[in-house]
Design an enzyme around this catalytic site. Structure first.
Site: not given
Ligand code: EPU
Length: 376
Positions: A186, A261, A361
């Site tokens: 990520r 998420s 995130e």
């Protein structure tokens, strides 16, 4: 590799003013852009860049709005990515020569404004494989390298060949190889280079299917639904399984606004994971390389009772504790901040019980630009 600038900006160009962004972000947060434009061709980007420089305006790039939290109106120019196009390239047309000589590989160049999941479906129809595990990830192609999208054992890093970048500070375009993108879990160089915009992505796909079904529930799902030997499973069947599993766990933003998420899965030392496991024997964790362990953040949050929580119009999804949701579709301007307050409470609770600080995130924006949750 740097390209020549042959798209002089249109001097009559002007953005729209006071545009509502609520329909353009999947959390459905209320926010207004002082200035707004669509990027349909590269010349729009040159024009927008020159306009921002001349007017000394802040700017932000909006893609599918599926990984942003808008906490306020934006006082600059919001550029809505819509660059389209899908083109097959020969190895000679690539900016960076292929590292391996593999006749099965085909190269697909895609505009940043193409819809990711439509691309996945289209590529499988074309007999070009590699994206099937990344099915149903919301958002646009241009966002894929920024956070190195990943799901069910595959990350964009496995199929990315190169990325065309526009530098908003200089107005120049250049190509980065996948390696130069510094892709990690990520993460990518684009999170550190705030002036770099992704305009085009080239993927290396394979004519020969490589099936990866060892992650999570995929194998069990296929066993229950198609029940054929794993050697005969097709990429389309993997896509169908991923879609079915995602639909069970993850809320559809059209019905329950969310950005997937909300936290990254933390990566900790083996010692730290063992220390947690001594108190929480059911801990869900996956061994990484370099003596590290990735812990399922959703599991941590779930243990502390947050799953299904709901207050002040924001909450935690009842089937996946890693997903924060907007519950009331109210025009309440503070909803983005309410959501970040909830995220902070969860961070503090997880830190208190497990000694782990969860990293957010999605990207967070206030009225002048990107912010960190610690600045709230
Ligand atoms: N779990 C719980 N309770 C929960 C949520 C999860 O116990 O409320 C447990 C699950 O039972 C499972 C483990 O935690 O054992 C992992 O859960 P899951 O397979 O749902 O995946 P995740 O680690 O929570 C990551 C990605 C997702 C991606 C899935 C599948 C991140 C931050 N998230 O989630 O990506 O779809 O794996 O590969 O890495 C996204 O980035 O927006 C996203 C949805």
């Amino acid at each position: 590799m740097e390209l020549t600038l042959n798209n002089p900006a249109d001097t009559d160009w002007a953005p729209q003013t006071k545009v509502d962004l609520q329909a353009f972000n999947t959390l459905s947060l209320p926010a207004q852009a002082a200035f707004y434009c669509q990027l349909q061709q590269i010349s729009d980007l040159f024009a927008a860049q020159q306009y921002c420089q001349a007017q000394e305006l802040n700017w932000m790039l909006l893609g599918g709005g599926s990984n942003v939290v808008l906490t306020d109106d934006f006082n600059g120019l919001v550029m809505h990515m819509q660059l389209s196009g899908k083109n097959w390239l020969t190895p000679e047309q690539l900016h960076h020569p292929p590292a391996v000589d593999d006749d099965n590989l085909v190269y697909l160049s895609v505009g940043a404004g193409e819809h990711w999941d439509e691309l996945v479906a289209w590529s499988l129809d074309q007999g070009a494989y590699g994206l099937q595990n990344l099915s149903l990830i919301p958002g646009l192609v241009g966002a894929a390298p920024i956070q190195n999208i990943g799901a069910y054992g595959v990350e964009l890093a496995h199929v990315l060949h190169e990325v065309m970048v526009f530098d908003f500070a200089t107005g120049k375009q250049f190509s980065l190889s996948a390696e130069q993108c510094e892709l990690a879990y990520r993460d990518s160089i684009f999170k550190r280079q705030s002036n770099w915009l992704v305009v085009n992505v080239t993927l290396a796909l394979s004519r020969k299917p490589q099936i990866q079904i060892d992650y999570g529930d995929i194998a069990a799902h296929l066993e229950a639904t198609v029940s054929i030997p794993s050697a005969q499973i097709t990429p389309q069947q993997v896509r169908d399984a991923v879609i079915a599993i995602r639909r069970q766990k993850l809320p559809d933003p059209a019905n329950i606004p969310n950005v997937g998420s909300f936290f990254k899965n933390p990566v900790v030392s083996i010692d730290k994971a063992e220390q947690i496991r001594s108190q929480w024997p059911q801990l869900v964790a996956y061994k990484q390389t370099n003596q590290q362990v990735k812990i399922a953040a959703g599991w941590l949050i779930d243990q502390l009772g947050w799953r299904g929580y709901n207050k002040a119009g924001v909450g935690v999804h009842k089937h996946q504790a890693l997903v924060l949701v907007q519950l009331a579709n109210s025009p309440n301007k503070s909803t983005g901040l309410e959501l970040l307050n909830l995220a902070q409470q969860i961070q503090a609770d997880v830190e208190r019980h497990f000694g782990i600080r969860l990293a957010v995130e999605p990207r967070l924006f206030a009225n002048t630009g990107e912010i960190s949750i610690d600045a709230i």
